[in-house]
Design a protein around this motif. Structure first.
Motif, short mmCIF file in Angstrom:
data_model
loop_
_atom_site.label_atom_id
_atom_site.label_comp_id
_atom_site.label_asym_id
_atom_site.label_seq_id
_atom_site.Cartn_x
_atom_site.Cartn_y
_atom_site.Cartn_z
N UNK A 297 -6.60 25.31 56.01
CA UNK A 297 -5.14 25.57 54.94
C UNK A 297 -4.85 24.51 54.25
N UNK A 298 -5.60 23.34 53.76
CA UNK A 298 -5.31 22.18 53.05
C UNK A 298 -4.95 22.70 51.84
N UNK A 299 -3.89 22.40 51.26
CA UNK A 299 -3.35 22.76 49.90
C UNK A 299 -3.11 21.47 49.03
N UNK A 300 -2.79 20.42 49.37
CA UNK A 300 -2.68 19.42 48.63
C UNK A 300 -2.45 17.98 49.45
N UNK A 301 -2.38 17.02 48.82
CA UNK A 301 -2.00 15.53 49.44
C UNK A 301 -1.14 15.02 48.67
N UNK A 302 -0.42 13.83 48.98
CA UNK A 302 0.60 13.35 48.22
C UNK A 302 1.07 11.88 48.93
N UNK A 303 1.66 10.83 48.53
CA UNK A 303 2.12 9.66 49.02
C UNK A 303 3.60 10.02 49.54
N UNK A 304 3.76 9.52 50.59
CA UNK A 304 5.21 9.64 51.23
C UNK A 304 5.52 8.38 51.96
N UNK A 305 6.77 8.18 52.43
CA UNK A 305 7.49 6.91 53.10
C UNK A 305 8.24 7.69 54.26
N UNK A 306 8.04 7.07 55.36
CA UNK A 306 8.62 7.35 56.69
C UNK A 306 10.12 7.16 56.41
N UNK A 307 10.73 8.17 56.88
CA UNK A 307 12.50 7.96 56.82
C UNK A 307 12.88 6.94 57.81
N UNK A 308 12.26 6.77 58.77
CA UNK A 308 12.94 5.87 59.61
C UNK A 308 12.89 4.44 59.38
N UNK A 309 11.67 3.96 58.79
CA UNK A 309 11.30 2.63 58.62
C UNK A 309 10.78 2.34 57.26
N UNK A 310 10.50 3.40 56.35
CA UNK A 310 9.90 3.09 55.11
C UNK A 310 8.62 2.76 54.99
N UNK A 311 7.84 2.87 56.01
CA UNK A 311 6.17 2.58 56.16
C UNK A 311 5.67 3.92 54.97
N UNK A 312 4.72 3.26 54.31
CA UNK A 312 4.15 4.23 53.52
C UNK A 312 2.77 4.84 54.22
#
Length: 81
Positions: A30-45
């Protein structure tokens, strides 16, 4: 949800990961998409794989270079050569 500990270091690795997702190479359902994000705790992409409800199915950490320079690849897809 799983975030793989292996870091995607280069744009070529990022392209190969996206192609793998598109081809069902990781067996995700059920993959519908991909995106870039950053970890809320440490900002790692990371690159995130989402289902239809925008729930995170899978992720891979990215180097800062892959994050900064891979935005167009994620947004527009991989241009096959």
């Amino acid at each position: 949800m799983k975030i793989e500990q292996n870091v995607i270091e280069t744009l070529e690795e990022l392209e190969n990961f996206i192609i793998s997702i598109e081809n069902g190479g990781l067996g995700l359902k059920d993959v519908e998409g991909i995106g870039l994000a950053k970890n809320n705790a440490d900002g790692r992409p990371f690159i995130a794989v989402f289902d239809r409800n925008q729930q995170l199915l899978y992720g891979r950490w990215l180097s800062q270079e892959a994050y900064d320079n891979g935005k167009d690849i994620v947004r527009n897809g991989v241009k096959r050569h």
